[in-house]
Design a protein around this motif. Structure first.
Motif, PDB file in Angstrom:
ATOM      1  N   SER A   1     -23.998 -32.296  -7.145  1.00  0.00           N
ATOM      2  CA  SER A   1     -23.918 -30.878  -7.502  1.00  0.00           C
ATOM      3  C   SER A   1     -24.917 -30.014  -6.738  1.00  0.00           C
ATOM      4  N   GLU A   2     -25.924 -30.629  -6.171  1.00  0.00           N
ATOM      5  CA  GLU A   2     -26.933 -29.849  -5.442  1.00  0.00           C
ATOM      6  C   GLU A   2     -26.513 -29.490  -4.026  1.00  0.00           C
ATOM      7  N   ASN A   3     -25.537 -30.223  -3.461  1.00  0.00           N
ATOM      8  CA  ASN A   3     -25.177 -29.921  -2.066  1.00  0.00           C
ATOM      9  C   ASN A   3     -23.682 -29.964  -1.765  1.00  0.00           C
ATOM     10  N   ILE A   4     -22.829 -30.178  -2.771  1.00  0.00           N
ATOM     11  CA  ILE A   4     -21.392 -30.246  -2.516  1.00  0.00           C
ATOM     12  C   ILE A   4     -20.854 -28.929  -1.962  1.00  0.00           C
ATOM     13  N   VAL A   5     -21.198 -27.810  -2.575  1.00  0.00           N
ATOM     14  CA  VAL A   5     -20.628 -26.519  -2.179  1.00  0.00           C
ATOM     15  C   VAL A   5     -20.979 -26.183  -0.739  1.00  0.00           C
ATOM     16  N   GLU A   6     -22.180 -26.462  -0.337  1.00  0.00           N
ATOM     17  CA  GLU A   6     -22.616 -26.113   1.016  1.00  0.00           C
ATOM     18  C   GLU A   6     -22.168 -27.120   2.064  1.00  0.00           C
ATOM     19  N   SER A   7     -21.794 -28.313   1.635  1.00  0.00           N
ATOM     20  CA  SER A   7     -21.470 -29.374   2.584  1.00  0.00           C
ATOM     21  C   SER A   7     -19.990 -29.477   2.923  1.00  0.00           C
ATOM     22  N   PHE A   8     -19.114 -29.113   1.972  1.00  0.00           N
ATOM     23  CA  PHE A   8     -17.671 -29.313   2.161  1.00  0.00           C
ATOM     24  C   PHE A   8     -16.950 -27.994   2.416  1.00  0.00           C
TER      25      PHE A   8
ATOM     26  N   VAL B   1     -11.653 -27.581  -0.459  1.00  0.00           N
ATOM     27  CA  VAL B   1     -11.744 -28.773  -1.303  1.00  0.00           C
ATOM     28  C   VAL B   1     -12.826 -28.658  -2.373  1.00  0.00           C
ATOM     29  N   VAL B   2     -13.388 -27.476  -2.543  1.00  0.00           N
ATOM     30  CA  VAL B   2     -14.521 -27.304  -3.454  1.00  0.00           C
ATOM     31  C   VAL B   2     -14.156 -26.424  -4.634  1.00  0.00           C
ATOM     32  N   ASP B   3     -14.607 -26.811  -5.828  1.00  0.00           N
ATOM     33  CA  ASP B   3     -14.592 -25.954  -7.006  1.00  0.00           C
ATOM     34  C   ASP B   3     -16.005 -25.402  -7.150  1.00  0.00           C
ATOM     35  N   PRO B   4     -16.242 -24.165  -6.701  1.00  0.00           N
ATOM     36  CA  PRO B   4     -17.613 -23.653  -6.664  1.00  0.00           C
ATOM     37  C   PRO B   4     -18.243 -23.481  -8.039  1.00  0.00           C
ATOM     38  N   GLU B   5     -17.431 -23.198  -9.070  1.00  0.00           N
ATOM     39  CA  GLU B   5     -17.987 -23.016 -10.410  1.00  0.00           C
ATOM     40  C   GLU B   5     -18.541 -24.318 -10.963  1.00  0.00           C
ATOM     41  N   ASP B   6     -17.810 -25.417 -10.761  1.00  0.00           N
ATOM     42  CA  ASP B   6     -18.261 -26.718 -11.254  1.00  0.00           C
ATOM     43  C   ASP B   6     -19.122 -27.459 -10.243  1.00  0.00           C
TER      44      ASP B   6
ATOM     45  N   ASN C   1     -19.331 -36.554  -8.399  1.00  0.00           N
ATOM     46  CA  ASN C   1     -18.577 -35.341  -8.700  1.00  0.00           C
ATOM     47  C   ASN C   1     -18.857 -34.801 -10.093  1.00  0.00           C
ATOM     48  N   TYR C   2     -19.857 -35.355 -10.738  1.00  0.00           N
ATOM     49  CA  TYR C   2     -20.157 -34.970 -12.123  1.00  0.00           C
ATOM     50  C   TYR C   2     -21.545 -34.359 -12.277  1.00  0.00           C
ATOM     51  N   GLY C   3     -22.518 -34.857 -11.539  1.00  0.00           N
ATOM     52  CA  GLY C   3     -23.886 -34.395 -11.736  1.00  0.00           C
ATOM     53  C   GLY C   3     -24.707 -34.499 -10.474  1.00  0.00           C
ATOM     54  N   ASN C   4     -25.913 -34.992 -10.630  1.00  0.00           N
ATOM     55  CA  ASN C   4     -26.826 -35.018  -9.492  1.00  0.00           C
ATOM     56  C   ASN C   4     -27.445 -36.398  -9.303  1.00  0.00           C
TER      57      ASN C   4
END
Length: 208
Positions: free
Chosen positions: A162-169, A173-178, A151-154
């Protein structure tokens, strides 16, 4: 009714002697008073509130359980004190660590294990849980079969970063900016039995 053992208040050296140096072999900080439960402990609700109802946590640096620990709610320790040591098996809804040191053996956690930021240490033996989330924490967890979220980097070893969290969840439950998971929202959906992964990311609602 569960009859829990009455805790003892000991100095760190006294408790360490009782546990044959298991505490000094694990903990890195300097500690004073220990609230020690000899044997198994079963608690209703959240861990800290339940322990406080049995024995005051005022001035306590560590809570030590020599046997198994079973908690109906979460174990969520975000402050620098108290730390936690469990000599047996730990079962709870969650295991969440922040600034303190946590050392447990094996265990089972219904929803997740989470390490928040880099001040504390969370170390386990082999545990069963569906999710392990790390936010730049000293997280030493063995959880075969769990999905790992950086939840911090890659972190390339994580299933999600950070490379796939936004598209996967799911968006809730997502903070798109971070590009990170909102852990409280994530946990609320898990508790409600709602999916956290998008269908295209794989997994059924029960698994996700």
């Amino acid at each position: 009714m569960t009859h829990n053992p009455a805790p003892e208040r000991l100095s760190f050296p006294e408790a360490d002697t009782r546990l044959v140096s298991a505490l000094s072999a694990s903990f890195e900080g300097d500690y004073g008073k220990v609230l020690l439960f000899e044997g198994d402990l079963e608690l209703e609700g959240g861990f800290l509130d339940a322990v406080a109802r049995i024995g005051s946590l005022d001035g306590v640096d560590l809570v030590v359980i020599t046997g198994d620990l079973t908690v109906s709610g979460p174990i969520a320790l975000y402050g620098s004190l108290p730390g936690l040591y469990v000599g047996g098996t730990t079962r709870a809804e969650t295991l969440e660590g922040g600034d303190c040191e946590i050392y447990i053996k094996g265990g089972s956690f219904t929803h997740l294990v989470y390490g928040d930021y880099n001040s504390g240490i969370l170390e386990t033996g082999t545990v069963k849980t569906p999710w392990v989330i790390n936010y730049d924490h000293d997280l030493r967890v063995s959880a075969p079969g769990a999905r790992l979220v950086d939840n911090y980097g890659n972190d390339g070893e994580a299933d999600f970063n950070s490379e796939n969290i936004v598209e996967s969840f799911v968006a809730e439950v997502v903070d798109p900016e971070d590009e990170s998971i909102d852990v409280p929202e994530f946990l609320e959906r898990l508790r409600a039995g709602l999916p956290v992964l998008r269908p295209e990311a794989g997994g059924t609602p029960a698994e996700a």
